[in-house]
Design a protein around this motif. Structure first.
Motif, short mmCIF file in Angstrom:
data_model
loop_
_atom_site.label_atom_id
_atom_site.label_comp_id
_atom_site.label_asym_id
_atom_site.label_seq_id
_atom_site.Cartn_x
_atom_site.Cartn_y
_atom_site.Cartn_z
N GLY A 1 1.08 -1.05 0.04
CA GLY A 1 0.06 -0.03 0.33
C GLY A 1 0.72 1.42 -0.23
O GLY A 1 0.55 2.25 -0.22
N LEU A 2 1.92 1.11 -0.12
CA LEU A 2 3.29 2.47 -0.47
C LEU A 2 2.84 2.55 -1.46
O LEU A 2 3.87 3.92 -2.22
CB LEU A 2 4.32 2.14 0.74
N ALA A 3 2.73 2.36 -2.25
CA ALA A 3 2.77 2.40 -4.18
C ALA A 3 2.90 3.59 -4.52
O ALA A 3 1.96 4.50 -3.61
CB ALA A 3 2.52 1.36 -4.61
N PHE A 4 3.42 4.68 -4.96
CA PHE A 4 2.96 5.94 -5.54
C PHE A 4 1.45 5.43 -5.92
O PHE A 4 1.26 4.88 -6.62
CB PHE A 4 3.91 6.42 -6.86
N ASP A 5 0.61 6.93 -5.54
CA ASP A 5 -0.59 6.97 -5.80
C ASP A 5 -0.42 7.85 -6.71
O ASP A 5 -0.66 9.20 -5.91
CB ASP A 5 -1.80 6.66 -4.82
N PRO A 6 -1.18 8.16 -7.81
CA PRO A 6 -1.17 9.16 -8.55
C PRO A 6 -3.12 10.39 -7.90
O PRO A 6 -2.10 11.55 -8.79
CB PRO A 6 -1.85 8.71 -9.99
N SER A 7 -3.39 9.69 -7.56
CA SER A 7 -4.70 10.90 -7.32
C SER A 7 -3.77 11.20 -5.52
O SER A 7 -4.16 12.88 -5.25
CB SER A 7 -5.77 9.28 -6.43
N SER A 8 -2.70 10.47 -5.01
CA SER A 8 -2.87 11.87 -3.39
C SER A 8 -1.11 12.24 -4.12
O SER A 8 -0.76 13.33 -3.41
CB SER A 8 -2.57 10.59 -2.35
N ARG A 9 -0.89 11.79 -5.06
CA ARG A 9 0.48 12.39 -5.17
C ARG A 9 1.73 12.02 -4.06
O ARG A 9 2.49 13.09 -3.64
CB ARG A 9 0.52 13.44 -5.72
N THR A 10 1.49 10.94 -3.63
CA THR A 10 2.57 10.42 -2.95
C THR A 10 2.86 9.04 -2.46
O THR A 10 1.98 8.18 -3.47
CB THR A 10 2.05 10.33 -1.41
N GLY A 11 3.88 8.86 -2.34
CA GLY A 11 3.97 7.32 -1.88
C GLY A 11 5.53 7.07 -2.77
O GLY A 11 6.38 8.05 -3.29
N ALA A 12 5.40 5.74 -3.12
CA ALA A 12 7.00 5.37 -3.50
C ALA A 12 7.29 4.67 -5.10
O ALA A 12 6.29 4.29 -5.51
CB ALA A 12 7.61 3.75 -2.16
N ILE A 13 8.29 5.48 -5.53
CA ILE A 13 8.45 4.62 -6.95
C ILE A 13 10.20 3.96 -6.90
O ILE A 13 10.51 4.65 -6.41
CB ILE A 13 8.59 5.77 -7.95
N LEU A 14 10.35 2.97 -7.41
CA LEU A 14 10.98 2.44 -7.96
C LEU A 14 11.82 2.88 -9.20
O LEU A 14 11.77 2.93 -10.40
CB LEU A 14 10.95 1.18 -8.31
N THR A 15 13.12 3.54 -9.31
CA THR A 15 13.81 4.48 -9.78
C THR A 15 14.57 3.17 -10.58
O THR A 15 15.25 3.70 -12.52
CB THR A 15 14.71 5.81 -10.37
N CYS A 16 15.53 2.66 -10.39
CA CYS A 16 16.49 1.53 -11.05
C CYS A 16 16.59 0.41 -10.27
O CYS A 16 16.38 0.28 -8.88
CB CYS A 16 18.32 2.36 -11.00
N ASP A 17 16.91 -0.37 -11.29
CA ASP A 17 16.83 -1.99 -11.00
C ASP A 17 18.31 -2.54 -10.70
O ASP A 17 19.41 -2.64 -12.13
CB ASP A 17 16.19 -2.68 -11.95
N TYR A 18 18.95 -2.61 -9.36
CA TYR A 18 19.94 -3.36 -9.54
C TYR A 18 20.34 -4.42 -8.69
O TYR A 18 21.10 -5.05 -8.52
CB TYR A 18 20.67 -2.56 -8.64
N THR A 19 19.19 -5.20 -9.67
CA THR A 19 18.42 -6.30 -8.30
C THR A 19 20.05 -8.00 -9.44
O THR A 19 20.01 -8.53 -8.27
CB THR A 19 17.45 -7.16 -8.46
#
Length: 441
Positions: A388-406
Motif C-alpha cells: 500500500g506504499l506504492a505511488f498513488d497518482p491521486s494523492s501524489r505520494t508514495g514510493a517509486i522504483l527508479t532503477c533496477d540493480y537486482t
C-alpha cells in the motif's frame, strides 16, 4: 518526432579509463543507463549497453504512460572493455549503426539526448543525418564535453567570475600538489583531492594532518603527519589521482560540517532555465538526494541559485548546451561555495525532468536513495503493491522504483514522494520495514 536516447554512463571522458573500474562499478553503470527510459515517449529509440529486464521497462512505462511496445531498444556489440559501458568504439560500430537506422525507420531522429554528450555522440548523430539534433553539437564535436566537465576548468571560470570556491589550486605535477596541500596544512586545514574527471565523489580523497576526521564526500581520510609522508602518498597515488597522467589534480580546502547541495539547469540557445535543486546525502560517498533542499535559510538558497546561474551563463557563452548540474557547499556559517559542474545528465535529471513535474507535481518533496534489498525487480514491484506504499497518482505520494540493480547486488533504487522531508523519511522507514518483513516471511 522520434527522439534518440543514449545511455552512455561512465564513458572514457566522464570517469577516466573504464578499464580501470571494478566489475561491480561497470555493472552498476550498465544498470544506471536504463534510467534513460524515464525520458522516453511513444515511438522513441534508446541505445543502452545491456538490455533492461522487461519487468523494469513495463514498470517505468506504466508510470509514464508510454506504450512499451512502441519503444525500440538497441544494444551495440561489445567494445574494447566488454559490454557494460557504451564506449566510443561501440557507438562507432558499423553493424550497430545499420541496426539503429532500421530502428529509427530510416529517418533521422528529431532530438538526441545522451547521458554524456561527447564527440562520439555527435559522430553517431552525424552518421544518422542528425548532428543538429544534438544540443551544442559544434562545441561537443571539438571535445567540448571534457572541458565542460573538467573540475579544473570549473575553478578557473568560477575564479574569473568572482564566484566563491574553497581555497586551493590545480596541480599538474606532484610538487605542485605538495605545495598546495602543505599551504592548507600549515593554515590548519585538511584538504580534498579530486580527480579532474569523475562522478559521485568516487575520484576524491581527503588528506588531514591530524587523526579523527570523518570522511564526507570521499571514501577515506588519509592522515599525513610529516612532509615525507605527504611525498610518499603523492608518489604512490599520483597515477590514480591523474587517471594515469591524463588529468590534473584539484586541491581544495576541506570544509568540515558543510552540507552538499546542487542546482540543475537546462542550458539552451534561448537562455538558462532552472529545473530544480537538491541536497546530496553522503555516507561518506553519495548515498541519496533530497529535493528540494530542506531547512535551508533563504539567503543560502538565493545565493546557491544566483551563483550557479551565473556559472551556467558563462558555459552557455562558450557554446555548451544541455543539462548542467552545479554542485556547491553550504558552510556551517550559512555561506555558499561552488565546487564543480556536471555538464551532462545527472543522477537527478529524471527526478527534475519527469518524476517531479509529471508525477509528483509542485510542492512535493522527493527522497531518492538506493539499497533496498529484494530478490528481483518483479518481487520489488509486487511487495510495493501489496504494502500500500506504492505511488498513488491521486494523492501524489508514495514510493517509486527508479532503477533496477537486482542483478548487480540484489537491490533497487527508489524515490519517495511526500508532502515534506519528514514525511518522506517516515515513508522510507515504513518501506524498509515492509521489505524486511517480507524477506523474513
Amino acid at each position: 518526432m522520434t527522439a534518440l536516447h543514449i545511455g552512455n554512463t561512465q564513458t572514457e571522458e566522464m570517469s577516466g579509463d573504464p578499464a580501470l573500474l571494478s566489475a561491480e562499478q561497470l555493472r552498476f553503470s550498465s544498470a544506471s543507463s536504463h534510467r534513460v527510459l524515464w525520458f522516453a515517449r511513444d515511438g522513441d529509440v534508446a541505445v543502452v549497453p545491456v538490455a533492461p529486464q522487461e519487468t523494469y521497462v513495463a514498470y517505468v512505462t506504466g508510470l509514464t504512460g508510454v506504450d512499451a511496445s512502441s519503444l525500440r531498444l538497441v544494444v551495440p556489440p561489445a567494445g574494447h572493455i566488454g559490454g557494460s559501458v557504451l564506449t566510443s568504439d561501440r557507438l562507432a560500430d558499423a553493424a550497430f549503426r545499420a541496426e539503429l537506422r532500421t530502428a529509427l525507420g530510416g529517418r533521422p531522429p528529431t532530438r538526441v539526448q545522451a547521458y554524456y554528450p561527447d564527440a562520439a555522440v555527435v559522430s553517431l548523430a552525424r552518421a544518422l543525418g542528425a548532428a543538429e539534433a544534438v544540443p551544442g553539437h559544434a562545441f561537443l564535436a571539438q571535445g567540448g564535453a571534457v572541458n565542460a566537465n573538467s573540475k579544473a576548468l570549473f575553478r578557473a571560470v568560477a575564479a574569473g567570475l568572482g564566484i566563491p570556491v574553497a581555497p586551493g589550486a590545480i596541480a599538474a605535477w606532484p610538487w605542485q600538489a605538495e605545495r598546495a596541500v602543505t599551504e592548507q596544512f600549515e593554515a590548519g586545514y585538511p584538504v580534498m583531492l579530486k580527480q579532474e574527471l569523475h562522478s559521485a565523489s568516487e575520484g576524491n580523497e581527503i588528506l588531514s594532518p591530524e587523526d579523527g576526521l570523518s570522511p564526507f564526500g570521499a571514501e577515506r581520510v588519509v592522515v599525513l603527519q610529516s612532509p615525507e609522508a605527504l611525498r610518499t602518498y603523492l608518489d604512490e597515488r599520483w597515477s590514480w589521482l591523474t587517471d594515469d597522467g591524463r588529468g590534473r589534480v584539484i586541491v581544495e580546502r576541506y570544509v568540515a560540517g558543510a552540507r552538499a547541495g546542487y542546482a540543475e539547469y537546462l542550458v539552451t540557445d534561448d537562455g538558462v532555465e532552472f529545473t530544480g535543486e537538491g541536497e546530496l546525502l553522503m555516507a561518506p560517498l553519495l548515498d541519496g538526494i533530497v529535493i528540494p533542499i530542506p531547512d535551508l535559510a533563504a539567503a543560502a538558497r538565493t545565493g546557491l541559485r544566483e551563483l550557479t546561474r551565473r556559472l551556467c551563463e558563462a558555459y552557455r557563452t562558450i557554446g555548451y548546451r544541455g543539462t548542467m548540474s552545479v554542485d556547491g557547499l553550504i558552510t556551517p556559517e550559512g555561506g555558499v561555495l561552488l565546487n564543480e559542474t556536471n555538464s551532462r545528465l545527472s543522477g537527478s535529471t529524471h527526478l527534475h525532468g519527469v518524476i517531479g513535474p509529471r508525477l509528483a507535481g509542485p510542492g512535493r518533496t522527493l527522497l531518492d536513495r538506493g539499497g533496498l534489498a529484494v530478490p528481483s525487480f518483479a518481487e520489488a514491484v509486487a511487495r510495493l503493491s501489496d504494502s500500500g506504499l506504492a505511488f498513488d497518482p491521486s494523492s501524489r505520494t508514495g514510493a517509486i522504483l527508479t532503477c533496477d540493480y537486482t542483478h548487480v547486488n540484489g537491490t533497487v533504487r527508489y524515490c519517495l514522494v511526500a508532502a515534506d522531508a519528514d514525511a518522506a523519511r517516515n515513508l522510507e522507514r515504513e518501506l524498509h520495514e515492509v521489505f524486511a518483513m517480507a524477506a523474513r516471511n
